[in-house]
Design an enzyme around this catalytic site. Structure first.
Site: not given
Ligand SMILES: *Cc1c(COP(=O)(O)O)cnc(C)c1O
Length: 419
Positions: A53, A55, A199, A225, A228, A234
């Site tokens: 942990y 925090e 994003d 994220t 990807k 993740r």
């Molecule tokens: C995949 C994605 C997210 C969310 O990611 P998670 O890990 O699935 O919660 C947010 N914004 C965009 C543009 C994404 O492609």
């Protein structure tokens, strides 16, 4: 009990994990948001760091015993700053959706206005879509794409911003096949005094590898994220240039939204960022784009309609309307042929979200396996064969034959991290 292997303790789950490993190895994965992490990233994820942990932030924790964790998180932060060229990074968000929620918490109060891309046009749920908490708790206004070009309508973005004066503007999305014009978004955000959040969840690996322009210097906040195109575990990160924005984001992540960070994920993010800093990763990012372009060309040559007419990045959005097949039956048939995709709405889709007109495909995973343009042309041909057969209502033989050919190909291109 506690010293036994997974196979001994829980043979059922162990067997299922092996089955998923085999499935991933034998499939041509075209899901644009997925990837294969390296063995090193996989190793870091499955470590004793999950026991701890932590925090708080490095040097300011609420639990003792952070001698090692502080070093790990600091390394992850420093690597993120260096890879993306930003002044501040927070590597604690559990995933992309909580990271975006932290952006709202940092800069908005419930009821405030956010401007984001509508989900059916390629935006993400968390950019203010109606079923998401972000659409329920905030006043969400949505922009889309132009019907004639399939590209983001910057005139619409500007006129909506001027009309609704949002406090926050999101750019980026989940099904945008074209380059995001960060400077144009920044100009609109500045004009109306909004915080601009880029994003880059989908394109982070392309940005890190120099295959997509960076939002740094344009966006106030960058959300991404890590799993990807960036090819990490993740997880997610939030980045900012100014101290003020960084402080607001840090407070929003902890204690605003989350408790203890997932330290095993933090370590794996650090490893992924180390990999992303290597020269080979630039080649990887460039090859993702080359592969997407080759696949798009093959599909166009075979008479498919692609939203916006092609791609600049890692993904392609196919509109199957002219082929007389829905996205869902097409995706299901392709999956049975060993080609994994997802059905997806296309802009102005007349069909329902659960049975839309399109499929989304992407090249990050196949590129991680070392496939190149020749393999993309082969994949384009398989997609055509399967979809055409589904349209004729007689796909069984074709699915069986393509599946065999797919297995031959995947055998020649082993996936990272899979034995
Ligand atoms: C995949 C994605 C997210 C969310 O990611 P998670 O890990 O699935 O919660 C947010 N914004 C965009 C543009 C994404 O492609």
């Amino acid at each position: 009990m506690t010293e036994k292997s997974l196979t001994d303790v829980d043979p059922q789950i162990a067997a299922l994990i092996r089955a998923e490993e085999r499935r991933q190895a034998d499939t041509v994965k075209l899901i644009a948001s997925e990837n294969y992490v390296s063995r090193a990233v996989l190793e870091a994820t499955g470590t004793v760091l999950t026991n701890k942990y932590s925090e708080g932030y490095p040097g300011k924790r609420y639990y003792e015993g952070q001698q090692v964790i502080d070093q790990i998180e600091t390394l992850a932060i420093e690597r993120a700053k260096s890879v993306f060229g930003v002044g501040h990074a927070n590597v604690q968000p559990y995933s992309g959706s909580p990271a975006n929620l932290a952006v709202y918490l940092a800069f908005l109060s419930p009821g405030d206005t956010v401007l984001g891309m509508g989900l059916p046009f390629g935006g993400h749920l968390t950019h203010g879509w109606s079923v998401s908490a972000t659409g329920k708790w905030f006043n969400a206004v949505r922009y889309g794409v132009r019907k004639d070009t399939g590209r983001i309508d910057m005139d619409e973005v500007r006129s909506l911003a001027l009309e609704h004066r949002p406090k926050l503007i999101f750019c980026g999305g989940t099904a945008i096949p074209r380059t995001i014009d960060f400077p144009a978004f920044a100009e609109i955000a500045r004009e109306v005094g909004a915080v601009l959040a880029a994003d880059i969840a989908h394109i982070a690996g392309l940005v890190a590898g120099g295959a997509h322009p960076s939002p740094v210097g344009h966006a106030d906040v960058i959300s991404t994220t890590t799993h990807k195109t960036l090819r990490g575990p993740r997880g997610a990160m939030l980045m900012a240039t100014s101290d003020e924005h960084a402080t607001a984001l840090n407070k929003a992540v902890f204690p605003g939204l989350q408790g203890g960070p997932h330290n095993h994920t933090t370590a794996a993010i650090a490893v992924a960022l180390h990999e992303a800093a290597q020269p080979e990763f630039r080649e990887y990012a460039a090859q993702i784009v080359k592969n997407a372009r080759a696949l798009a060309e093959e599909l166009l040559a075979r008479g498919f309609d692609l939203v916006s007419g092609g791609t600049d990045n890692h993904l392609i959005l196919m509109d199957l309307t002219s082929k007389g097949v829905g996205g869902k039956p097409a995706a299901q048939a392709l999956d049975r042929a060993g080609l994994e995709t997802n059905y997806n709405a296309v802009p102005f889709d007349p069909r329902k979200p659960f049975d839309p007109s399109g499929i989304r495909i992407g090249t990050p995973s196949v590129t991680s396996r070392g496939m190149g343009e020749a393999e993309m042309r082969q994949i384009g041909a398989w997609i055509d064969e399967v979809v055409t057969a589904v349209a004729k209502g007689d796909a069984e033989d074709v699915i069986g034959r393509v599946h065999q050919e797919v297995t031959e190909l995947t055998g020649k291109f082993p996936a990272p991290g899979l034995s």
